[in-house]
Scaffold this motif. Structure first.
Motif, PDB file in Angstrom:
ATOM      1  N   HIS A   1      35.315 -27.046   1.716  1.00 52.80           N
ATOM      2  CA  HIS A   1      35.601 -27.689   0.426  1.00 52.80           C
ATOM      3  C   HIS A   1      34.699 -28.905   0.262  1.00 52.80           C
ATOM      4  O   HIS A   1      33.923 -29.247   1.157  1.00 52.80           O
TER       5      HIS A   1
ATOM      6  N   ASP B   1      34.327 -35.701   4.148  1.00 50.22           N
ATOM      7  CA  ASP B   1      34.359 -35.487   5.601  1.00 50.22           C
ATOM      8  C   ASP B   1      34.044 -34.060   6.010  1.00 50.22           C
ATOM      9  O   ASP B   1      34.055 -33.737   7.203  1.00 50.22           O
ATOM     10  N   HIS B   2      33.764 -33.192   5.047  1.00 44.94           N
ATOM     11  CA  HIS B   2      33.385 -31.805   5.362  1.00 44.94           C
ATOM     12  C   HIS B   2      31.998 -31.451   4.826  1.00 44.94           C
ATOM     13  O   HIS B   2      31.314 -30.609   5.390  1.00 44.94           O
TER      14      HIS B   2
ATOM     15  N   ASP C   1      41.783 -28.095   6.031  1.00 45.76           N
ATOM     16  CA  ASP C   1      42.396 -29.372   6.422  1.00 45.76           C
ATOM     17  C   ASP C   1      43.652 -29.716   5.633  1.00 45.76           C
ATOM     18  O   ASP C   1      44.055 -30.874   5.608  1.00 45.76           O
TER      19      ASP C   1
ATOM     20  N   HIS D   1      41.697 -32.471  13.016  1.00 42.81           N
ATOM     21  CA  HIS D   1      41.709 -33.279  11.788  1.00 42.81           C
ATOM     22  C   HIS D   1      42.749 -34.401  11.933  1.00 42.81           C
ATOM     23  O   HIS D   1      43.662 -34.559  11.124  1.00 42.81           O
TER      24      HIS D   1
END
Ligand SMILES: [Zn+2]
Length: 265
Positions: free
Chosen positions: A59, A63-64, A168, A228
């Motif tokens: 997504h 943080d991804h 997450d 996570h």
């Protein structure tokens, strides 16, 4: 040996850990974390950048996704110098694809933008699509998240072991059939139950270790991988999280640290 190498295990607000991302069998990168440490941690894990030709981005959150641009920066330089050859495939949902195309044009000099147009291949996946990546079939799944469009996947390794990656967000209860009887399930756990007032996981659509373990208890999952996480317990996270998990979950629980390798067997 089939394995997952955790490049990062932290959530989106950590600084002591790297954000959650991992590599399947030294080749397939899943998410990229949020910063330049993606490059450092891949190297520390002994993974060659020249071996990475496939990445899945779950997504669009910082943080991804943002680590991808640091990776593209170094790979494009390597491609320009003839060190990195072949295609770089980015698998993602349509929302992520739009974001990547919008952002990268602003980040690099024109020569890099032109090269990215040549060697980078963005593959948009829909719910239920199946693709072979490094001779292994992956079925991509829309996780019906409440925030940005979040995708995960299920896959079976050549030794028959099954793995589901759930991004997450706390798994939507309507998707519990997806993880029933699986060998390895990767689910977020933002913090310990005792720390929920500090980190407030629920307002971010995340869970505590207790909540996750209680909810997934009856689904016959052989190995539950919790990631996570917050980063205040980074030295003894595995001990503390497993201690809480054991009260609510009967089967094996794995709480990796950054750079840990999880053998799939
Ligand atoms: Zn995240």
């Amino acid at each position: 040996m089939n394995k997952i190498t955790m490049i990062g295990t932290g959530h989106g607000f950590v600084h002591e850990l790297y954000n959650t991302c991992f590599v399947v069998n030294d080749k397939f990168l899943v998410d990229a974390g949020g910063g330049a440490d993606i490059v450092k941690n891949l190297k520390l894990a002994g993974i060659k950048l020249t071996d990475i030709h496939d990445v899945f981005i779950s997504h669009t959150h910082t943080d991804h996704l943002l680590g991808l641009f640091w990776l593209l920066k170094i790979l494009t330089g390597m491609y320009k110098d003839g060190i990195y050859t072949g295609k770089f495939n980015i698998y993602c949902n349509d929302e992520v694809a739009v974001a990547i195309k919008d952002i990268y044009k602003h980040l690099y000099p024109d020569v890099y933008v032109d090269l990215i147009g040549i060697y980078v291949n963005i593959v948009v996946v829909d719910d239920g699509d199946e693709l072979a990546i490094n001779n292994q079939k992956y079925k991509f799944v829309d996780l019906k998240a409440s925030k940005n469009k979040l995708y995960g996947f299920e896959t079976t390794f050549d030794n028959g072991k099954t793995l589901v990656f759930l991004g997450d967000e706390t798994l939507n209860t309507k998707l519990y059939d997806l993880i029933k009887n699986k060998d390895y399930v990767m689910h977020e756990a933002f913090c310990l139950d005792a720390d929920k007032e500090i980190f407030k996981p629920y307002e971010k659509k995340h869970s505590t270790v207790k909540y996750t373990c209680e909810n997934l208890k009856g689904l016959n999952i052989k190995n539950l991988i919790l990631y996570h996480t917050e980063d205040t317990h980074s030295n003894d996270k595995d001990i503390l999280y497993k201690k809480e998990a054991r009260k609510y979950f009967d089967n094996n629980v794995i709480v990796p640290k950054d750079l840990d390798v999880i053998e799939i067997n």
